[in-house]
Scaffold this active site. Structure first.
Site, PDB file in Angstrom:
ATOM      1  N   GLU A 188      -6.037  -5.242  10.056  1.00 47.62           N
ATOM      2  CA  GLU A 188      -5.025  -4.237  10.364  1.00 47.62           C
ATOM      3  C   GLU A 188      -5.419  -3.488  11.643  1.00 47.62           C
ATOM      4  O   GLU A 188      -6.230  -2.554  11.591  1.00 47.62           O
ATOM      5  CB  GLU A 188      -4.922  -3.226   9.222  1.00 47.62           C
TER       6      GLU A 188
ATOM      7  N   ASN B 190       0.877  -1.177   0.000  1.00 48.45           N
ATOM      8  CA  ASN B 190       0.000   0.000   0.000  1.00 48.45           C
ATOM      9  C   ASN B 190       0.914   1.225   0.000  1.00 48.45           C
ATOM     10  O   ASN B 190       1.504   1.560   1.017  1.00 48.45           O
ATOM     11  CB  ASN B 190      -0.888  -0.038   1.253  1.00 48.45           C
TER      12      ASN B 190
ATOM     13  N   SER C 172       2.717  -2.414  10.432  1.00 44.78           N
ATOM     14  CA  SER C 172       4.139  -2.419  10.770  1.00 44.78           C
ATOM     15  C   SER C 172       4.836  -3.731  10.415  1.00 44.78           C
ATOM     16  O   SER C 172       5.710  -4.198  11.152  1.00 44.78           O
ATOM     17  CB  SER C 172       4.349  -2.066  12.249  1.00 44.78           C
TER      18      SER C 172
ATOM     19  N   GLY D 106       1.753   1.882  10.882  1.00 45.54           N
ATOM     20  CA  GLY D 106       2.731   2.970  10.824  1.00 45.54           C
ATOM     21  C   GLY D 106       3.384   3.311  12.158  1.00 45.54           C
ATOM     22  O   GLY D 106       4.022   4.344  12.298  1.00 45.54           O
TER      23      GLY D 106
ATOM     24  N   LYS E 100       0.105   4.266  -0.375  1.00 45.61           N
ATOM     25  CA  LYS E 100      -0.561   5.455   0.208  1.00 45.61           C
ATOM     26  C   LYS E 100      -0.274   6.704  -0.623  1.00 45.61           C
ATOM     27  O   LYS E 100      -0.171   6.624  -1.855  1.00 45.61           O
ATOM     28  CB  LYS E 100      -0.125   5.625   1.679  1.00 45.61           C
TER      29      LYS E 100
ATOM     30  N   GLU F  84      -7.218   4.590   7.479  1.00 52.80           N
ATOM     31  CA  GLU F  84      -6.935   6.013   7.250  1.00 52.80           C
ATOM     32  C   GLU F  84      -8.104   6.682   6.527  1.00 52.80           C
ATOM     33  O   GLU F  84      -8.389   7.856   6.747  1.00 52.80           O
ATOM     34  CB  GLU F  84      -5.624   6.152   6.456  1.00 52.80           C
TER      35      GLU F  84
ATOM     36  N   HIS G 266      -9.777   1.197   4.226  1.00 53.83           N
ATOM     37  CA  HIS G 266      -8.552   1.337   5.023  1.00 53.83           C
ATOM     38  C   HIS G 266      -8.821   2.273   6.207  1.00 53.83           C
ATOM     39  O   HIS G 266      -9.579   3.241   6.089  1.00 53.83           O
ATOM     40  CB  HIS G 266      -7.424   1.890   4.145  1.00 53.83           C
TER      41      HIS G 266
HETATM   42  P1  PGA Z   1       2.383   0.053   7.684  1.00 53.10           P
HETATM   43  O1  PGA Z   1       0.972   0.284   6.929  1.00 53.10           O
HETATM   44  O2  PGA Z   1       2.958  -1.223   7.117  1.00 53.10           O
HETATM   45  O3  PGA Z   1       3.202   1.253   7.337  1.00 53.10           O
HETATM   46  O4  PGA Z   1       2.088  -0.069   9.120  1.00 53.10           O
HETATM   47  C1  PGA Z   1       0.106  -0.769   6.664  1.00 53.10           C
HETATM   48  C2  PGA Z   1      -1.153  -0.256   6.012  1.00 53.10           C
HETATM   49  O5  PGA Z   1      -1.590   0.841   6.352  1.00 53.10           O
HETATM   50  O6  PGA Z   1      -1.755  -0.922   5.152  1.00 53.10           O
END
Ligand code: PGA
Length: 241
Positions: free
Chosen positions: A159, A7, A203, A165, A9, A91, A89
């Site tokens: 997730e 991803n 992460s 993150g 982003k 976010e 997601h």
């Molecule tokens: P990350 O993000 O691996 O940076 O924690 C995962 C995601 O948001 O899909």
């Protein structure tokens, strides 16, 4: 089949994509589905990534078409070559106010275009502390999967919001329990014979991926930060093979 999805982003511009392509030594096995969820605007670079990766987008609009200024439809994403689409997601749930009902509509639009929806679910830090993770996930699944097409593949990515993150990945044995729980829920909603595919995200990095691959019972991972570096992403792919 193992699924290793990136991803990207809102973290790449064209020079970053070109550098990734130039550096990349990714050569997945036939039993590995590598996918990159690109910012839709850079789908023009997808062809160069396709020799080792499926290409997807990170979101589409819940409406089919029409007067929705600034939105990108599932039809448009398909038209420029997207094969899968992240939906819901955390976010987008947080920053764009996406409800389970809206996410459900998006899944339907993605399915109508024969793309694979990758439904993201997960509990917040408070919900985790309160011990309500399973209830939260069950509700997200029930509401997001209401009335979707049971005869086409949906991938679910677990997730935990607190793990995204932050550098703090969930405990692998806890992930294993939750993956089993999610699979049960999916089968309750979509039918006992539905081929439930559940990934872990939050992460994931080259240091923890082998442990996740070995113990988490997940069918793969959804990777944010570590997927921006082709060597790190490749290490994660290899740990699942
Ligand atoms: P990350 O993000 O691996 O940076 O924690 C995962 C995601 O948001 O899909």
């Amino acid at each position: 089949m193992k699924y290793i999805l990136a991803n990207w982003k809102m973290n790449v511009k064209k020079d970053d994509i070109l550098a990734f392509i130039k550096k990349s030594k990714i050569k997945p096995k036939k039993t590995t589905y590598v996918g990159i969820a690109m910012p839709t605007i850079y789908m023009g670079y997808a062809e160069k990534l396709r020799k080792y990766s499926h290409i997807g987008v990170q979101d589409v609009c819940e409406y089919t078409n029409g007067a929705y200024t600034g939105c990108i439809s599932a039809q448009m994403a398909k038209d420029v070559g997207a094969e899968f689409c992240l939906v819901g997601h955390s976010e987008r749930r947080t920053h764009c106010n996406e409800s389970n009902a809206k996410i459900c509509e998006k899944i339907k639009r993605v399915q109508e275009q024969n793309m694979i929806p990758v439904l993201c679910i997960g509990e917040s830090a408070e919900e985790y502390k309160d011990g309500t993770t399973n209830q939260v996930l069950a509700k997200q699944l029930a509401e997001c999967l209401e009335g979707v097409d049971k005869y086409s593949q949906i991938i679910v990515a677990y997730e935990p919001v607190w793990a995204i993150g932050t550098g703090e990945s969930a405990n692998v044995y806890k992930i294993a329990e939750i993956v089993e729980f999610i699979k049960e829920q999916i089968k309750n909603i979509l039918g006992e014979s539905y081929p439930a595919i559940v990934l872990y995200g939050g992460s994931v990095n080259p240091e923890n991926c082998a442990n996740i691959a070995r113990h988490s019972r997940a069918d793969g991972v959804l990777v944010g930060g570590a997927s921006l570096d082709s060597e790190k992403f490749n290490a994660i792919i290899k740990s699942f093979e």
